[in-house]
Design an enzyme around this catalytic site. Sequence first.
Site, short mmCIF file in Angstrom:
data_model
loop_
_atom_site.label_atom_id
_atom_site.label_comp_id
_atom_site.label_asym_id
_atom_site.label_seq_id
_atom_site.Cartn_x
_atom_site.Cartn_y
_atom_site.Cartn_z
N HIS A 197 0.53 -3.42 6.56
CA HIS A 197 -0.67 -3.22 7.40
C HIS A 197 -1.92 -3.75 6.71
CE1 HIS A 197 -0.56 0.14 4.62
NE2 HIS A 197 -1.86 0.18 4.75
N CYS A 220 -7.21 -3.31 3.81
CA CYS A 220 -6.97 -1.87 3.59
C CYS A 220 -7.66 -1.40 2.31
CB CYS A 220 -5.49 -1.50 3.58
SG CYS A 220 -5.24 0.29 3.48
N CYS A 242 0.84 -1.20 0.00
CA CYS A 242 0.00 0.00 0.00
C CYS A 242 0.88 1.25 0.00
CB CYS A 242 -0.88 -0.03 1.25
SG CYS A 242 -1.94 1.39 1.48
N HIS A 300 4.74 5.73 2.46
CA HIS A 300 4.78 7.02 3.15
C HIS A 300 5.65 6.95 4.41
CE1 HIS A 300 0.79 8.40 1.13
NE2 HIS A 300 1.84 8.55 0.35
N SER A 305 0.57 3.71 1.83
CA SER A 305 0.81 4.16 3.21
C SER A 305 2.09 3.56 3.78
CB SER A 305 -0.37 3.80 4.10
OG SER A 305 -1.53 4.41 3.61
ZN LIG Z 1 -3.11 0.82 3.29
#
Ligand SMILES: [Zn+2]
Length: 370
Positions: free
Chosen positions: A61, A168, A40, A45, A42
Amino acid sequence: MKVQAAVMYGVGEPLRVEELELAEPKAGEVRLRMGAAGVCHSDYHVMSGQSGHELPVVLGHEGAGTITAVGAGVEDIAVGDHVVLSWIPYCGKCFFCEHAQTHLCQAYKAPLWDGTMMDGTCRFSNAHGPVRHLSMLGCWADNVVVPQESCVPIDKAVPFEIAALLGCAVTTGVGAALNRAKVTRGDRVAVIGAGGVGLSIIMGANLAGAEQIIAIDASPAAEIKARELGATHFVDAKKDVGAEIRALTEHGADHVFEAVGKRMLQRAAIDYCRPGGQVTFVGMDANDATIDLPSTGITRSEINVTGSIFGSACTTRDFNAYGQHFLDGKLPIDQLIGRRYRLEEINNAIDDMLSGKPGRGVILFDQGAA
Ligand SMILES: [Zn+2]
Ligand SMILES: [Zn+2]
């Protein structure tokens, strides 16, 4: 036990796939053998420093696996259960949980941001000390220990690679369309960004019976997947997107979703929306990002600007509902998957995501001996 994990040691550095020690689950915790985990933005990031985090940390995650051990006091989850991991566990007792907003539960905020278990300690370690768990999970490892609250049992008929994405991208996107925006039959929907989350918004809008679903992306390669998942139109982000949307919808879209997480695109989304319509921010820019809103324009147009975190989902309800929709052929989550990797290929998987390769990348783990 010894486990293989993808560990982040420094901002801007590739991950190191290496052996860590995984401690036994303590009270209220469970151990899983991972089946699959998604890749993902994220996670990136954190790698890029946009989301600051204590290091070292095992990233990941979005995952699903099989319970292989339970700590003291765990009653609702048993060895052998298949579970989807949730990066927003909820307590069921706080103000938000009691007001049917379990996705806004604040009970686990500290350990979630710190990357520890609930008691403030880590179960992963290397020779130098503890290694943190992103979002209390750290599911880019072949085995993990997590709090029981982070686990949602799921029908074993749902394959791990599908179950992982429920954790997610799918829930964030489908839930934004169904729970937050409440897209309904006949709606005209525009979706900015056709990555894992944008494609999931498209799937959700299609399930809701939207009449037009306009996907907008800077990568022409995104068009094929977007159309497979239900987009009726595709607009190249390099064109005059506002003009294209007005030509297709007359007054603007009933619903505009921003699934990239860029201020400029969030601001532009308001211009793509019809008077009385709704703009939903789903992507996330830097934590302190702001945009200028056309305040008089919003008064006159009655455009509703809102956000949606994790699909505004009740995870225990929605993971199972979306899993069942997959089994019933209503949510083609399998078509969301663009590429499959081994854990050792994690840095390639991240590069492929950053280069805009269509669809979600998924890490698959060995399902051999327990
Ligand atoms: Zn995610
Ligand atoms: Zn709560």
